[in-house]
Scaffold this motif. Structure first.
Motif, PDB file in Angstrom:
ATOM      1  N   ASP A 110       1.060  -1.218   0.054  1.00 46.73           N
ATOM      2  CA  ASP A 110      -0.103  -0.136   0.244  1.00 46.73           C
ATOM      3  C   ASP A 110       0.941   1.203  -0.096  1.00 46.73           C
ATOM      4  OD1 ASP A 110      -2.362  -1.612   0.218  1.00 46.73           O
ATOM      5  OD2 ASP A 110      -2.379  -1.217   2.459  1.00 46.73           O
ATOM      6  N   ILE A 121      -3.394  -2.141  -3.825  1.00 43.35           N
ATOM      7  CA  ILE A 121      -2.816  -2.758  -4.867  1.00 43.35           C
ATOM      8  C   ILE A 121      -3.235  -4.477  -4.737  1.00 43.35           C
ATOM      9  CG2 ILE A 121      -0.654  -3.830  -5.991  1.00 43.35           C
ATOM     10  CD1 ILE A 121       0.540  -0.981  -4.932  1.00 43.35           C
ATOM     11  N   LEU A 122      -3.791  -4.680  -5.883  1.00 49.04           N
ATOM     12  CA  LEU A 122      -4.226  -6.096  -5.761  1.00 49.04           C
ATOM     13  C   LEU A 122      -3.549  -6.949  -7.142  1.00 49.04           C
ATOM     14  CD1 LEU A 122      -6.163  -8.480  -4.686  1.00 49.04           C
ATOM     15  CD2 LEU A 122      -7.674  -7.560  -6.236  1.00 49.04           C
ATOM     16  N   ILE A 139      -4.012  -1.521  -9.759  1.00 46.67           N
ATOM     17  CA  ILE A 139      -3.884  -0.494  -8.755  1.00 46.67           C
ATOM     18  C   ILE A 139      -5.116   0.572  -8.811  1.00 46.67           C
ATOM     19  CG2 ILE A 139      -2.458   1.471  -8.639  1.00 46.67           C
ATOM     20  CD1 ILE A 139      -0.149  -0.205 -10.044  1.00 46.67           C
TER      21      ILE A 139
HETATM   22  C1  BTN Z   1      -6.484  -3.133  -1.347  1.00 45.87           C
HETATM   23  O1  BTN Z   1      -5.885  -2.240  -0.930  1.00 45.87           O
HETATM   24  O2  BTN Z   1      -7.087  -4.074  -0.794  1.00 45.87           O
HETATM   25  C2  BTN Z   1      -6.096  -3.417  -2.800  1.00 45.87           C
HETATM   26  C3  BTN Z   1      -7.237  -2.390  -3.653  1.00 45.87           C
HETATM   27  C4  BTN Z   1      -6.846  -2.682  -5.040  1.00 45.87           C
HETATM   28  C5  BTN Z   1      -7.854  -1.741  -6.148  1.00 45.87           C
HETATM   29  C6  BTN Z   1      -7.637  -1.988  -7.524  1.00 45.87           C
HETATM   30  S1  BTN Z   1      -8.573  -0.861  -8.422  1.00 45.87           S
HETATM   31  C7  BTN Z   1      -8.264  -1.535  -9.885  1.00 45.87           C
HETATM   32  C8  BTN Z   1      -8.268  -3.045  -9.471  1.00 45.87           C
HETATM   33  N1  BTN Z   1      -9.308  -3.583  -9.846  1.00 45.87           N
HETATM   34  C9  BTN Z   1     -10.068  -3.930  -8.825  1.00 45.87           C
HETATM   35  O3  BTN Z   1     -11.104  -4.535  -8.682  1.00 45.87           O
HETATM   36  N2  BTN Z   1      -9.074  -4.044  -7.925  1.00 45.87           N
HETATM   37  C10 BTN Z   1      -8.038  -3.398  -8.018  1.00 45.87           C
END
Ligand code: BTN
Length: 264
Positions: A110, A121-122, A139
């Motif tokens: 993060d 970020i995932l 992201i």
């Molecule tokens: C987290 O902080 O838990 C991770 C969040 C990740 C969000 C991003 S937005 C673009 C992409 N599409 C999603 O559904 N998730 C990631």
């Protein structure tokens, strides 16, 4: 056409005014053979996903929500666990160089400003048996104050880049900088420079934190750094060190009074 993309190495992109999740679309695209450095980007996500099955809210026009598909080289495949910090480093570099903000990386990835999160970020992989079909770097970056969800929906304090910078921020210029930094650092993934940059800008250094693995299990320790495998190194009150592979970091306000115990 998003003009900033012309100043990046993005090969193909798909733009959506509204989508469930850019990661879902990118996973499908990777499965059907997306080229390296393909991008899915959306103005709004209605079912954005975060780590640990959390929800990620993307309101229209307020944020950046995108997923970059990479086809890792053989060398990069040796470092799959480091793709998530790669994104953290890329966002860190983009906001420090473009906005001159003193950001920090909360392990594993993060990105924070003054201890508040503005980027999540995932990272997900698509496999066909033992064959890697692609890595999806998802992201989400909060840009305007309207992107910031209500406090009660959050398990960690949150901010956005416009509040941090104190002026309007062009989200597509941030996108451009993040993509170019990703391109630059992926070839150095796992290198001493990569690990040093990550460790140098690690949030909560020498502070007591609680790492949650689940609602029932957590570990308390003082943050010492990152080991060569990218695990977080924690010390207990006697200075004995343990490396943690996964989990969610929370700042622990006071020194624990259970001497020597790493488990909460
Ligand atoms: C987290 O902080 O838990 C991770 C969040 C990740 C969000 C991003 S937005 C673009 C992409 N599409 C999603 O559904 N998730 C990631």
């Amino acid at each position: 056409m998003i003009e900033s993309l012309a100043r990046t190495n993005v090969r193909q992109y798909r733009y959506f005014d509204s989508i469930e999740s850019t990661n879902n679309e990118a996973l499908r695209w990777a499965e059907s053979g997306a080229p390296d450095f393909s991008l899915v980007i959306a103005n709004e996500q209605i079912k954005g996903r975060g780590r640990f099955d959390r929800r990620w809210v993307t309101r229209p026009g307020t944020s950046l929500a995108f997923s970059l598909i990479l086809q890792p080289t053989e060398r990069e495949k040796q470092n799959l666990a480091l793709f998530s910090p790669l994104c953290g480093i890329a966002v860190f570099e983009a906001v420090t160089s473009f906005l001159h903000l003193d950001a920090e990386i909360k392990w594993p990835n993060d990105v924070l400003y003054k201890r508040k999160k503005f980027c999540g970020i995932l990272v997900e992989a698509v496999w066909n048996g033992s064959n890697l079909r692609g890595i999806v770097l998802g992201i989400g970056i909060n840009i305007s104050p309207d992107s910031v969800p209500a406090d009660e929906d959050q398990n960690f304090p949150v901010t956005c880049l416009e509040t941090a910078a104190g002026h309007p921020v062009d989200r597509y210029r941030i996108l451009q900088h993040v993509l170019n930094a990703t391109d630059k650092w992926r070839v150095q993934i796992g290198s001493p420079e990569f690990m040093a940059l990550w460790a140098e800008h690690l949030a909560f250094k020498d502070e007591w934190v609680r790492i949650e693995h689940s609602e029932k299990s957590s570990i308390i320790g003082k943050v010492k750094g990152i080991d060569h495998l990218g695990r977080l190194v924690l010390a207990d009150q006697d200075g004995t060190e343990t490396s943690v592979e996964t989990g969610d970091v929370h700042l622990r306000p006071e020194t624990p009074d259970d001497p020597g115990g790493l488990h909460a």
